[in-house]
Design a protein around this motif. Structure first.
Motif, PDB file in Angstrom:
ATOM      1  N   ALA A   1       0.815  -1.214   0.000  1.00  0.00           N
ATOM      2  CA  ALA A   1       0.000   0.000   0.000  1.00  0.00           C
ATOM      3  C   ALA A   1       0.848   1.264   0.000  1.00  0.00           C
ATOM      4  O   ALA A   1       0.395   2.320  -0.465  1.00  0.00           O
ATOM      5  N   LYS A   2       2.070   1.180   0.478  1.00  0.00           N
ATOM      6  CA  LYS A   2       2.959   2.343   0.510  1.00  0.00           C
ATOM      7  C   LYS A   2       3.341   2.807  -0.891  1.00  0.00           C
ATOM      8  O   LYS A   2       3.801   3.937  -1.070  1.00  0.00           O
ATOM      9  N   THR A   3       3.179   1.947  -1.868  1.00  0.00           N
ATOM     10  CA  THR A   3       3.592   2.258  -3.243  1.00  0.00           C
ATOM     11  C   THR A   3       2.416   2.574  -4.160  1.00  0.00           C
ATOM     12  O   THR A   3       2.634   2.925  -5.328  1.00  0.00           O
ATOM     13  N   LEU A   4       1.202   2.446  -3.678  1.00  0.00           N
ATOM     14  CA  LEU A   4       0.018   2.608  -4.533  1.00  0.00           C
ATOM     15  C   LEU A   4      -0.417   4.076  -4.609  1.00  0.00           C
ATOM     16  O   LEU A   4      -0.360   4.795  -3.600  1.00  0.00           O
ATOM     17  N   PRO A   5      -0.865   4.530  -5.779  1.00  0.00           N
ATOM     18  CA  PRO A   5      -1.264   5.930  -5.944  1.00  0.00           C
ATOM     19  C   PRO A   5      -2.679   6.215  -5.452  1.00  0.00           C
ATOM     20  O   PRO A   5      -3.470   6.888  -6.115  1.00  0.00           O
ATOM     21  N   VAL A   6      -3.022   5.718  -4.282  1.00  0.00           N
ATOM     22  CA  VAL A   6      -4.350   5.933  -3.710  1.00  0.00           C
ATOM     23  C   VAL A   6      -4.367   7.227  -2.903  1.00  0.00           C
ATOM     24  O   VAL A   6      -3.350   7.663  -2.364  1.00  0.00           O
TER      25      VAL A   6
ATOM     26  N   VAL B   1      -7.477   1.280  -8.899  1.00  0.00           N
ATOM     27  CA  VAL B   1      -7.094   2.626  -8.470  1.00  0.00           C
ATOM     28  C   VAL B   1      -6.988   3.609  -9.642  1.00  0.00           C
ATOM     29  O   VAL B   1      -7.509   4.728  -9.580  1.00  0.00           O
ATOM     30  N   GLU B   2      -6.308   3.220 -10.698  1.00  0.00           N
ATOM     31  CA  GLU B   2      -6.011   4.147 -11.787  1.00  0.00           C
ATOM     32  C   GLU B   2      -7.277   4.711 -12.430  1.00  0.00           C
ATOM     33  O   GLU B   2      -7.408   5.929 -12.631  1.00  0.00           O
ATOM     34  N   VAL B   3      -8.215   3.843 -12.759  1.00  0.00           N
ATOM     35  CA  VAL B   3      -9.465   4.286 -13.380  1.00  0.00           C
ATOM     36  C   VAL B   3     -10.246   5.180 -12.432  1.00  0.00           C
ATOM     37  O   VAL B   3     -10.810   6.207 -12.829  1.00  0.00           O
TER      38      VAL B   3
ATOM     39  N   ALA C   1     -13.742  -4.809 -15.938  1.00  0.00           N
ATOM     40  CA  ALA C   1     -13.193  -3.456 -16.042  1.00  0.00           C
ATOM     41  C   ALA C   1     -14.225  -2.483 -16.593  1.00  0.00           C
ATOM     42  O   ALA C   1     -14.316  -1.331 -16.139  1.00  0.00           O
ATOM     43  N   GLU C   2     -15.005  -2.926 -17.559  1.00  0.00           N
ATOM     44  CA  GLU C   2     -16.002  -2.045 -18.174  1.00  0.00           C
ATOM     45  C   GLU C   2     -17.102  -1.686 -17.181  1.00  0.00           C
ATOM     46  O   GLU C   2     -17.513  -0.524 -17.082  1.00  0.00           O
ATOM     47  N   GLY C   3     -17.559  -2.684 -16.428  1.00  0.00           N
ATOM     48  CA  GLY C   3     -18.589  -2.417 -15.426  1.00  0.00           C
ATOM     49  C   GLY C   3     -18.088  -1.499 -14.328  1.00  0.00           C
ATOM     50  O   GLY C   3     -18.816  -0.614 -13.851  1.00  0.00           O
ATOM     51  N   PHE C   4     -16.829  -1.694 -13.926  1.00  0.00           N
ATOM     52  CA  PHE C   4     -16.250  -0.836 -12.889  1.00  0.00           C
ATOM     53  C   PHE C   4     -16.147   0.604 -13.366  1.00  0.00           C
ATOM     54  O   PHE C   4     -16.507   1.542 -12.644  1.00  0.00           O
ATOM     55  N   ALA C   5     -15.662   0.796 -14.587  1.00  0.00           N
ATOM     56  CA  ALA C   5     -15.538   2.152 -15.127  1.00  0.00           C
ATOM     57  C   ALA C   5     -16.899   2.836 -15.199  1.00  0.00           C
ATOM     58  O   ALA C   5     -17.026   4.026 -14.876  1.00  0.00           O
ATOM     59  N   ALA C   6     -17.925   2.083 -15.591  1.00  0.00           N
ATOM     60  CA  ALA C   6     -19.274   2.654 -15.690  1.00  0.00           C
ATOM     61  C   ALA C   6     -19.791   3.058 -14.313  1.00  0.00           C
ATOM     62  O   ALA C   6     -20.428   4.114 -14.156  1.00  0.00           O
ATOM     63  N   GLU C   7     -19.508   2.237 -13.303  1.00  0.00           N
ATOM     64  CA  GLU C   7     -19.988   2.563 -11.958  1.00  0.00           C
ATOM     65  C   GLU C   7     -19.234   3.746 -11.360  1.00  0.00           C
ATOM     66  O   GLU C   7     -19.811   4.573 -10.648  1.00  0.00           O
ATOM     67  N   CYS C   8     -17.939   3.854 -11.660  1.00  0.00           N
ATOM     68  CA  CYS C   8     -17.180   5.037 -11.236  1.00  0.00           C
ATOM     69  C   CYS C   8     -17.791   6.303 -11.845  1.00  0.00           C
ATOM     70  O   CYS C   8     -17.982   7.310 -11.150  1.00  0.00           O
ATOM     71  N   LEU C   9     -18.090   6.242 -13.132  1.00  0.00           N
ATOM     72  CA  LEU C   9     -18.659   7.405 -13.807  1.00  0.00           C
ATOM     73  C   LEU C   9     -20.026   7.755 -13.236  1.00  0.00           C
ATOM     74  O   LEU C   9     -20.346   8.930 -13.046  1.00  0.00           O
TER      75      LEU C   9
ATOM     76  N   PHE D   1     -12.659  10.452 -11.036  1.00  0.00           N
ATOM     77  CA  PHE D   1     -13.095  11.397 -10.012  1.00  0.00           C
ATOM     78  C   PHE D   1     -12.244  12.670  -9.974  1.00  0.00           C
ATOM     79  O   PHE D   1     -12.413  13.497  -9.079  1.00  0.00           O
ATOM     80  N   ALA D   2     -11.360  12.841 -10.933  1.00  0.00           N
ATOM     81  CA  ALA D   2     -10.596  14.080 -11.055  1.00  0.00           C
ATOM     82  C   ALA D   2     -11.152  14.900 -12.211  1.00  0.00           C
ATOM     83  O   ALA D   2     -11.618  14.345 -13.209  1.00  0.00           O
ATOM     84  N   PRO D   3     -11.122  16.233 -12.121  1.00  0.00           N
ATOM     85  CA  PRO D   3     -11.542  17.055 -13.263  1.00  0.00           C
ATOM     86  C   PRO D   3     -10.652  16.769 -14.470  1.00  0.00           C
ATOM     87  O   PRO D   3      -9.433  16.663 -14.347  1.00  0.00           O
ATOM     88  N   SER D   4     -11.273  16.634 -15.636  1.00  0.00           N
ATOM     89  CA  SER D   4     -10.507  16.421 -16.853  1.00  0.00           C
ATOM     90  C   SER D   4      -9.820  17.716 -17.278  1.00  0.00           C
ATOM     91  O   SER D   4     -10.145  18.806 -16.777  1.00  0.00           O
ATOM     92  N   ALA D   5      -8.886  17.605 -18.219  1.00  0.00           N
ATOM     93  CA  ALA D   5      -8.204  18.799 -18.734  1.00  0.00           C
ATOM     94  C   ALA D   5      -9.210  19.777 -19.333  1.00  0.00           C
ATOM     95  O   ALA D   5      -9.084  20.996 -19.168  1.00  0.00           O
TER      96      ALA D   5
END
Length: 289
Positions: A26-31, A227-229, A201-209, A234-238
């Motif tokens: 967990a010390k190395t994860l970008p969470v 984590v990455e998706v 992965a597709e279902g997870f991305a849809a639920e995040c959105l 949940f971050a503002p896009s460019a």
């Protein structure tokens, strides 16, 4: 209650505290945040070891800017009091308590945290995961200034509602919305529940959105591969950041002229407030690295 300063909580990963290798990874994860779990992810024979590991991790200072929380076992369980006492002494950023059902329980938890001399910086996060909690959610949200976040326990909600887990989460939308409304009214954060199928992965991305569209601050996760998706969603896009900057610039330039437009659309105070929130979120995420 006034809204606290924004802190990124896009990705909040549960980690089984009985697993020392997982805690090290967990010390190395970008969470943005970790929930060091003493509850569901830990069997009865490993509760004490998990408690020791979680508290040592919280005290270590080895997790950089990640927000570190400890999820204790629930009120009324054999492990709750010992968990809460140890967590208070360890002083994580927050203590996560499952199945918080009433404002009275919040008050009791806050009293216990004071009794066990939890540092003032250690906040309380309440898991909302039962019909009783949903019915009482407005009072729970405003029960204490120490309560700063709701964590949706969607798996338990599905069970208690005798519902089913389906794409789009129609059976849960009312409960999720009620909790989110109460959190926003009280000025506290609100985290979406977990997605169980780590291979979808597709279902997870849809639920995040969906969670982002609803207004959640972020999502709780059960696997590092999510984590990455989650962070990206949940971050503002460019484009959102550029639009926010453009709206504020147009508003400033057009002050006093009556009608202000940006890209052909009329701008009002509410659009400026939204733009400022987008930029504040972007800046906080950038600062957190």
């Amino acid at each position: 209650m006034s809204s606290p300063a924004y802190r990124p909580r896009r990705s909040v990963l549960y980690m089984p505290s009985s697993n020392e290798r997982a805690l090290a990874k967990a010390k190395t994860l970008p969470v943005d945040a970790l929930i060091l779990d003493l509850e569901d992810a830990v069997g009865p024979d490993h509760k004490e070891v998990a408690r020791e590991n979680a508290c040592a991790a919280a005290e270590s200072g080895d997790y950089g800017g990640r927000e570190i929380t400890i999820r204790v076992n629930g009120i009324g369980t054999a492990w709750h009091e010992a968990d809460l006492k140890a967590a208070c002494h360890a002083g994580p950023d927050a203590i996560v308590v499952p199945k918080v059902n009433t404002a009275k329980e919040v008050a009791s938890l806050v009293t216990a945290m004071k009794h066990f001399r939890a540092p003032k910086r250690t906040k309380l996060w309440a898991m909302i995961e039962t019909p009783e909690a949903i019915v009482n959610v407005r009072k729970i949200a405003r029960a204490s200034d120490r309560l700063t976040c709701f964590v949706m326990g969607t798996n338990d909600l599905v069970k208690e509602l005798q519902a089913q887990i389906v794409p789009g989460r129609a059976p849960l939308l009312m409960s999720l919305s009620m909790a989110l409304l109460a959190a926003r009214r009280a000025g506290i954060a609100c985290l979406d529940g977990v997605f169980n199928d780590v291979g979808d992965a597709e279902g997870f991305a849809a639920e995040c959105l969906q969670g982002r569209h609803m207004g959640f601050d972020g999502k709780t996760l059960i696997h590092p591969g999510q984590v990455e998706v989650c962070n990206a969603t949940f971050a503002p896009s460019a484009a959102e950041v550029a639009d926010a900057q453009g709206i504020i610039e147009a508003w400033t330039a057009g002050a006093g002229t009556g009608v202000v437009t940006y890209n052909g659309k009329m701008i009002e105070n509410l659009h400026v407030d939204i733009a400022r929130r987008v930029l504040a979120t972007h800046e906080a995420i950038t600062a957190a690295g």
